[in-house]
Design a protein around this motif. Structure first.
Motif, PDB file in Angstrom:
ATOM      1  N   HIS A 170      15.425  -6.526   9.976  1.00 53.51           N
ATOM      2  CA  HIS A 170      15.376  -5.757  11.216  1.00 53.51           C
ATOM      3  C   HIS A 170      14.745  -6.541  12.366  1.00 53.51           C
ATOM      4  N   GLN A 171      14.656  -7.854  12.201  1.00 53.81           N
ATOM      5  CA  GLN A 171      14.120  -8.663  13.286  1.00 53.81           C
ATOM      6  C   GLN A 171      15.165  -8.826  14.384  1.00 53.81           C
ATOM      7  N   THR A 172      14.759  -9.490  15.453  1.00 53.31           N
ATOM      8  CA  THR A 172      15.676  -9.795  16.550  1.00 53.31           C
ATOM      9  C   THR A 172      16.302 -11.163  16.317  1.00 53.31           C
ATOM     10  N   ALA A 173      17.592 -11.255  16.506  1.00 50.07           N
ATOM     11  CA  ALA A 173      18.299 -12.533  16.422  1.00 50.07           C
ATOM     12  C   ALA A 173      18.258 -13.214  17.781  1.00 50.07           C
ATOM     13  N   ARG A 174      17.872 -14.462  17.795  1.00 47.01           N
ATOM     14  CA  ARG A 174      17.887 -15.248  19.033  1.00 47.01           C
ATOM     15  C   ARG A 174      18.868 -16.399  18.854  1.00 47.01           C
ATOM     16  N   TYR A 175      19.708 -16.577  19.868  1.00 45.72           N
ATOM     17  CA  TYR A 175      20.780 -17.557  19.767  1.00 45.72           C
ATOM     18  C   TYR A 175      21.353 -17.791  21.158  1.00 45.72           C
ATOM     19  N   THR A 176      22.188 -18.812  21.248  1.00 43.14           N
ATOM     20  CA  THR A 176      22.967 -19.040  22.465  1.00 43.14           C
ATOM     21  C   THR A 176      24.427 -18.770  22.140  1.00 43.14           C
ATOM     22  N   LEU A 177      25.033 -17.892  22.927  1.00 41.77           N
ATOM     23  CA  LEU A 177      26.422 -17.503  22.713  1.00 41.77           C
ATOM     24  C   LEU A 177      27.308 -18.239  23.709  1.00 41.77           C
ATOM     25  N   THR A 178      28.370 -18.857  23.176  1.00 42.04           N
ATOM     26  CA  THR A 178      29.334 -19.538  24.038  1.00 42.04           C
ATOM     27  C   THR A 178      30.706 -18.928  23.803  1.00 42.04           C
ATOM     28  N   VAL A 179      31.334 -18.469  24.891  1.00 35.95           N
ATOM     29  CA  VAL A 179      32.631 -17.803  24.813  1.00 35.95           C
ATOM     30  C   VAL A 179      33.666 -18.636  25.540  1.00 35.95           C
ATOM     31  N   GLU A 180      34.832 -18.835  24.909  1.00 40.46           N
ATOM     32  CA  GLU A 180      35.961 -19.497  25.569  1.00 40.46           C
ATOM     33  C   GLU A 180      36.784 -18.404  26.244  1.00 40.46           C
ATOM     34  N   ASN A 181      36.804 -18.402  27.594  1.00 42.50           N
ATOM     35  CA  ASN A 181      37.425 -17.242  28.253  1.00 42.50           C
ATOM     36  C   ASN A 181      38.052 -17.558  29.616  1.00 42.50           C
ATOM     37  N   PRO A 182      38.984 -18.499  29.797  1.00 41.93           N
ATOM     38  CA  PRO A 182      39.320 -19.540  28.834  1.00 41.93           C
ATOM     39  C   PRO A 182      38.351 -20.724  28.892  1.00 41.93           C
ATOM     40  N   GLU A 183      37.608 -20.843  30.017  1.00 44.71           N
ATOM     41  CA  GLU A 183      36.616 -21.905  30.104  1.00 44.71           C
ATOM     42  C   GLU A 183      35.338 -21.457  29.395  1.00 44.71           C
ATOM     43  N   PRO A 184      34.619 -22.392  28.766  1.00 39.70           N
ATOM     44  CA  PRO A 184      33.399 -22.015  28.057  1.00 39.70           C
ATOM     45  C   PRO A 184      32.360 -21.390  28.989  1.00 39.70           C
ATOM     46  N   ALA A 185      31.768 -20.290  28.562  1.00 39.23           N
ATOM     47  CA  ALA A 185      30.701 -19.613  29.293  1.00 39.23           C
ATOM     48  C   ALA A 185      29.575 -19.356  28.310  1.00 39.23           C
ATOM     49  N   THR A 186      28.350 -19.752  28.686  1.00 41.68           N
ATOM     50  CA  THR A 186      27.223 -19.733  27.754  1.00 41.68           C
ATOM     51  C   THR A 186      26.127 -18.806  28.242  1.00 41.68           C
ATOM     52  N   GLU A 187      25.480 -18.123  27.278  1.00 42.11           N
ATOM     53  CA  GLU A 187      24.366 -17.247  27.623  1.00 42.11           C
ATOM     54  C   GLU A 187      23.381 -17.185  26.455  1.00 42.11           C
ATOM     55  N   PRO A 188      22.092 -17.452  26.695  1.00 39.00           N
ATOM     56  CA  PRO A 188      21.075 -17.191  25.666  1.00 39.00           C
ATOM     57  C   PRO A 188      20.931 -15.681  25.480  1.00 39.00           C
ATOM     58  N   GLN A 189      20.834 -15.242  24.239  1.00 42.51           N
ATOM     59  CA  GLN A 189      20.749 -13.812  23.976  1.00 42.51           C
ATOM     60  C   GLN A 189      19.717 -13.506  22.897  1.00 42.51           C
ATOM     61  N   ALA A 190      19.223 -12.283  22.928  1.00 41.67           N
ATOM     62  CA  ALA A 190      18.407 -11.702  21.866  1.00 41.67           C
ATOM     63  C   ALA A 190      19.023 -10.347  21.540  1.00 41.67           C
ATOM     64  N   SER A 191      19.373 -10.126  20.277  1.00 36.19           N
ATOM     65  CA  SER A 191      20.062  -8.891  19.917  1.00 36.19           C
ATOM     66  C   SER A 191      19.849  -8.611  18.436  1.00 36.19           C
ATOM     67  N   SER A 192      20.482  -7.534  17.965  1.00 35.65           N
ATOM     68  CA  SER A 192      20.463  -7.233  16.533  1.00 35.65           C
ATOM     69  C   SER A 192      21.702  -7.768  15.842  1.00 35.65           C
ATOM     70  N   GLY A 193      22.427  -8.665  16.505  1.00 33.05           N
ATOM     71  CA  GLY A 193      23.540  -9.340  15.850  1.00 33.05           C
ATOM     72  C   GLY A 193      24.847  -9.224  16.611  1.00 33.05           C
ATOM     73  N   VAL A 194      25.826  -9.970  16.131  1.00 31.59           N
ATOM     74  CA  VAL A 194      27.153 -10.020  16.736  1.00 31.59           C
ATOM     75  C   VAL A 194      28.173  -9.661  15.666  1.00 31.59           C
ATOM     76  N   LEU A 195      29.147  -8.841  16.042  1.00 24.11           N
ATOM     77  CA  LEU A 195      30.207  -8.441  15.121  1.00 24.11           C
ATOM     78  C   LEU A 195      31.539  -8.899  15.690  1.00 24.11           C
ATOM     79  N   VAL A 196      32.317  -9.597  14.861  1.00 24.93           N
ATOM     80  CA  VAL A 196      33.644 -10.076  15.254  1.00 24.93           C
ATOM     81  C   VAL A 196      34.643  -9.537  14.236  1.00 24.93           C
TER      82      VAL A 196
END
Length: 297
Positions: A170-196
């Motif tokens: 139940h901790q917080t996940a810390r990571y940097t998220l990079t999305v191709e949309n279509p050019e790469p876009a990056t954001e540092p995030q803190a969350s309870s996770g990512v679902l794909v």
């Protein structure tokens, strides 16, 4: 000379079998359930239906074929061959459990409890097995899109419904998220996770996040070569953002997550026991899998 086809029956321990393993006898299991306001007869009847279906399907296999059986808990230790025809006898979720271990083998889903199962993936009855097995090469199959996660040290995880990336507790996940949309876009995030997730998974966990966030994203259908992704409970702070919390990935696009926590995990279709371990600085890429599940009509 090529090998004869092999029918591989995938099943799982029934609730009745689990009760007997825990309590020793039918009577003790019945007492345990009755002390909690439940009866054992419905449990045993579902068990008997499951066993009858498994026996009926096994008897339908052509005489020249080989046969094998594998229980759900042993899937990660079973070696599937290219000539296998996989027959899942049970619930929809059992198809998802086996999908990650396959590479193009046809799958026939047999519903052992019509009315209790949704029947989305276990589409057939035991009585249909003889005709399906005899014509499996000529019967149409849906190519259901799968999702894969690949780490920077080449570990690979496949799933039919969804892949979760986040903290094991139940901790917080810390990571940097990079999305191709279509050019790469990056954001540092803190969350309870990512679902794909895929279109198959869009009827379950993925849809709950979609509804909870009142998202306008068009969710994929099972055969779409697209994925939808959502960030769970993103936390805004001076160093973490919340602007990239959902999206769609087409074939060839991917989501990259670089770990900034001591330990994160990635697991597919709810199977936490078969997870990838992700450590600080490691990057994982998630996208449409190269392989699809061939689910017989």
């Amino acid at each position: 000379m090529s090998l004869a086809p092999r029918a591989v029956f995938v099943h799982r321990t029934t609730e009745y079998e689990a009760l007997l393993a825990r309590h020793g006898t039918h009577g003790q299991a019945a007492f345990f359930l009755s002390s909690r306001g439940r009866g054992i007869e419905d449990v045993r009847e579902r068990h008997e239906r499951n066993r009858r279906a498994l026996a009926e399907v096994a008897a339908a296999v052509p005489l020249q074929w080989r046969q094998a059986r594998v229980e759900r808990a042993d899937l990660d230790r079973f070696l599937f061959g290219p000539e296998d025809v996989v027959v899942v006898v049970g619930q929809d979720g059992l198809v998802a459990n086996v999908a990650k271990y396959l590479d193009g083998q046809p799958v026939i889903g047999i519903d052992t409890d019509p009315g209790r199962n949704a029947g989305v993936l276990v589409r057939h009855r035991a009585a249909d097995a003889r005709a399906l097995l005899a014509a499996v090469d000529r019967t149409g199959a849906d190519e259901l899109t799968m999702v894969e996660a690949v780490t920077d040290d080449t570990q690979r995880l496949l799933a039919l419904n969804e892949i979760y990336l986040g903290p094991p507790g139940h901790q917080t996940a810390r990571y940097t998220l990079t999305v191709e949309n279509p050019e790469p876009a990056t954001e540092p995030q803190a969350s309870s996770g990512v679902l794909v997730g895929t279109g198959t998974g869009a009827t379950g966990w993925l849809r709950s996040l979609w509804q909870q966030s009142a998202s306008a994203l068009p969710l994929p259908v099972p055969t779409d070569p697209r994925l939808a992704w959502f960030v769970r409970e993103a936390w805004p702070s001076p160093t973490t953002g919340t602007t990239r919390v959902e999206g769609v990935l087409s074939a060839g696009q991917s989501l990259h997550l670089t770990v900034e926590s001591d330990r994160l995990v990635a697991f597919g279709d709810g199977m936490e026991s078969d997870a990838l371990e992700l450590t600080w600085g490691q990057t994982v890429r998630v996208g449409v899998a190269r392989t699809a599940l061939r689910l017989v009509g």
